[in-house]
Design an enzyme around this catalytic site. Structure first.
Site, mmCIF file in Angstrom:
data_model
loop_
_atom_site.group_PDB
_atom_site.id
_atom_site.type_symbol
_atom_site.label_atom_id
_atom_site.label_comp_id
_atom_site.label_asym_id
_atom_site.label_seq_id
_atom_site.Cartn_x
_atom_site.Cartn_y
_atom_site.Cartn_z
ATOM 1 N N TRP A 41 0.853 -1.188 0.000
ATOM 2 C CA TRP A 41 0.000 0.000 0.000
ATOM 3 C C TRP A 41 0.890 1.240 0.000
ATOM 4 O O TRP A 41 1.838 1.342 0.780
ATOM 5 C CB TRP A 41 -0.910 -0.020 1.219
ATOM 6 C CG TRP A 41 -1.812 1.170 1.355
ATOM 7 C CD1 TRP A 41 -2.570 1.774 0.373
ATOM 8 C CD2 TRP A 41 -2.079 1.883 2.561
ATOM 9 N NE1 TRP A 41 -3.289 2.811 0.914
ATOM 10 C CE2 TRP A 41 -3.009 2.900 2.245
ATOM 11 C CE3 TRP A 41 -1.651 1.748 3.889
ATOM 12 C CZ2 TRP A 41 -3.491 3.800 3.202
ATOM 13 C CZ3 TRP A 41 -2.121 2.622 4.852
ATOM 14 C CH2 TRP A 41 -3.036 3.650 4.501
ATOM 15 N N ASP B 100 -1.728 -5.855 8.824
ATOM 16 C CA ASP B 100 -2.664 -4.796 8.447
ATOM 17 C C ASP B 100 -3.888 -5.485 7.861
ATOM 18 O O ASP B 100 -3.803 -6.149 6.822
ATOM 19 C CB ASP B 100 -1.999 -3.861 7.414
ATOM 20 C CG ASP B 100 -2.864 -2.652 7.096
ATOM 21 O OD1 ASP B 100 -2.370 -1.717 6.428
ATOM 22 O OD2 ASP B 100 -4.046 -2.622 7.519
ATOM 23 N N LYS C 259 -13.855 -0.204 4.902
ATOM 24 C CA LYS C 259 -14.393 -0.960 3.769
ATOM 25 C C LYS C 259 -15.465 -1.951 4.201
ATOM 26 O O LYS C 259 -16.478 -2.107 3.514
ATOM 27 C CB LYS C 259 -13.275 -1.718 3.036
ATOM 28 C CG LYS C 259 -12.249 -0.800 2.380
ATOM 29 C CD LYS C 259 -11.185 -0.370 3.362
ATOM 30 C CE LYS C 259 -10.139 0.489 2.688
ATOM 31 N NZ LYS C 259 -9.127 0.986 3.628
HETATM 32 C C1 KET Z 1 -3.749 -1.934 3.406
HETATM 33 C C2 KET Z 1 -4.462 -0.703 3.883
HETATM 34 N N1 KET Z 1 -4.319 -0.309 5.198
HETATM 35 C C3 KET Z 1 -4.965 0.769 5.674
HETATM 36 C C4 KET Z 1 -5.749 1.549 4.841
HETATM 37 C C5 KET Z 1 -6.430 2.782 5.442
HETATM 38 O O1 KET Z 1 -7.652 2.419 6.008
HETATM 39 P P1 KET Z 1 -8.411 3.459 6.973
HETATM 40 O O2 KET Z 1 -8.972 2.602 8.074
HETATM 41 O O3 KET Z 1 -9.497 4.091 6.128
HETATM 42 O O4 KET Z 1 -7.443 4.471 7.497
HETATM 43 C C6 KET Z 1 -5.908 1.223 3.485
HETATM 44 C C7 KET Z 1 -6.713 2.073 2.589
HETATM 45 N N2 KET Z 1 -6.564 2.007 1.362
HETATM 46 C C8 KET Z 1 -7.289 2.704 0.335
HETATM 47 C C9 KET Z 1 -7.558 4.179 0.592
HETATM 48 C C10 KET Z 1 -6.313 4.942 1.002
HETATM 49 O O5 KET Z 1 -5.293 4.882 0.303
HETATM 50 O O6 KET Z 1 -6.379 5.603 2.062
HETATM 51 C C11 KET Z 1 -6.550 2.506 -1.018
HETATM 52 O O7 KET Z 1 -5.531 1.776 -1.029
HETATM 53 O O8 KET Z 1 -7.038 3.041 -2.026
HETATM 54 C C12 KET Z 1 -5.273 0.075 3.012
HETATM 55 O O9 KET Z 1 -5.413 -0.316 1.743
#
Ligand code: KET
Length: 398
Positions: free
Chosen positions: A130, A211, A246
């Site tokens: 990521w 993660d 998600k």
């Molecule tokens: C692997 C991973 N970890 C954490 C997150 C962040 O999750 P949050 O709980 O909303 O903080 C994301 C979000 N990914 C998508 C959005 C982004 O980049 O923030 C993406 O990869 O498009 C991930 O893909």
């Protein structure tokens, strides 16, 4: 006064999504950001989440500051979700869990904790990973390295190379791993490969940082918690950040957690205390509303059952769109292999398109994927899958 401040280059994911929002073309297709869109192209308000939110609002409770570590009902619901309510590690008080600001916030608290107490440990990230992982850990002062992960030749996993790399790491090296639905490749370890990692982690005293951002988008809510449960069953120390963005379609409510699984309750208490200290001097305490909605969904039997069915529907719609895109592409470009759309899991597939081809998709066809070639297949629907395949075929044909 601020003339020396650098201009911001933009984020490979969020800035591209902003560009999509500004794109005036009617037929534009957003396969960039990791968000689940329904077949109408909308971000769903899950019925279970809506019902929980109405219950929370109806209760009209006071809105005091939460404790630095977050709400107790949220934290215990996270532990039960990740490990199973009756896991011995929970009963023994060996898990320190905080309510974060999204799992991004959990990753940041974990990165700060590791910088302070494992200052000489390097952070090892999968190649690729990521986009924001490196930024979060480097932002906490860590130096990051990568370990072999994705095999462009097969569209699969370089597990032997990963294992060999881990075996050469110094003790207390931090290995950041996606618990399921790898971002950006959609390529996961099998259960047997996770099992093969356990003795290597134990003998080399590696420190996994899992993660889990897409729980439920792989095989199911319980099934996608295989990795944290295995490591906990094996008595290993590790960290895990988890997200409800998600799985509950609560992106903007910033709901996530960080759990640190410790050898004993005394160490867990001290780890929790230091995480509270780091939170206090960062954002003091987390927001209340979204976490209470999450806790209600997870702990109300009726809403929990509704939620698991809703996640199943989202998972299966993505799988159906993977199949449709695969079949249309194979029809348009016979002889080319698009099986990776079927073998890769979760929201993303790694198309192998070059940055230049991704740019052509965007500028000539209005189809937005990341420059890395990552496609968020959750943005596909029955109305745009043909156009997406047309655009990919045109770009791949040269
Ligand atoms: C692997 C991973 N970890 C954490 C997150 C962040 O999750 P949050 O709980 O909303 O903080 C994301 C979000 N990914 C998508 C959005 C982004 O980049 O923030 C993406 O990869 O498009 C991930 O893909």
């Amino acid at each position: 006064m601020f003339e020396h401040v650098d201009a911001y280059a933009g984020d490979p994911i969020l800035s591209l999504n902003e560009a999509f929002q500004k794109d005036p073309r009617a037929g534009k297709i957003n396969l960039s950001i990791g968000i689940y869109f329904d077949n109408d192209g909308r971000i769903p308000m899950l019925p279970s989440v809506r019902a929980a939110e109405l219950a929370v609002v109806e209760a009209a409770g006071p809105r005091p500051y939460l404790p630095m570590e977050g709400a107790a009902n949220f934290r215990s619901a996270v532990q039960a979700l990740l490990f199973g309510a009756d896991h011995p590690a929970i009963q023994a008080g060996r898990i320190a869990t905080i309510q974060g600001v999204g799992s991004s916030g959990g990753l940041k608290v974990g990165a700060d904790l590791l910088k302070r107490y494992f200052p000489d440990s390097k952070i090892h990230l999968s190649d690729p990973t990521w986009d924001n992982h490196r930024a979060v850990f480097e932002g906490s002062g860590h130096s990051c390295e990568t370990y072999p992960y994705y095999d462009p030749a097969t569209g699969g996993l370089r597990f032997d190379a990963l294992l060999a790399h881990f075996k050469a790491l110094p003790p207390r090296s931090v290995v950041v791993m996606h618990a399921c639905c790898h971002n950006p490749t959609g390529v996961d370890l099998t259960q047997d490969q996770w099992r093969a990692l356990v003795p290597v982690i134990r003998e080399l005293q590696l420190l996994p940082f899992l993660d889990l951002a897409y729980q439920g988008y792989g095989d199911g809510i319980e099934e996608d918690a295989f990795a944290p449960r295995l490591l906990a069953d094996e008595g290993l120390a590790f960290l895990i950040a988890n997200s409800f963005s998600k799985s509950m379609s609560l992106y903007g409510e910033r709901c996530g957690g960080l759990s640190v699984i410790c050898p004993d309750a005394d160490q867990a208490a001290r780890v929790l205390g230091q995480m509270k200290f780091m939170i206090r001097r960062n954002y003091s305490n987390p927001p209340m509303h979204g976490g209470q909605v999450v806790a209600k969904v997870l702990t109300d039997a009726k809403l929990r059952a509704m939620w698991e069915a809703e996640v199943k529907d989202m998972r299966e719609r993505i799988q159906s769109m993977r199949r449709q895109l695969h079949d249309v592409l194979v029809a348009k470009l016979p002889g080319r292999n698009f099986d990776y759309f079927l073998t890769q899991r979760g929201m993303f597939s790694y198309t192998g398109l070059s940055p230049e081809q991704a740019e052509r998709l965007k500028t000539e066809f209005g189809v937005y994927i990341l420059r890395s070639g990552r496609m968020c297949v959750a943005g596909l629907n029955t109305r745009n899958v043909e156009a997406t395949a047309e655009a990919m075929a045109a770009v791949l044909a040269g």
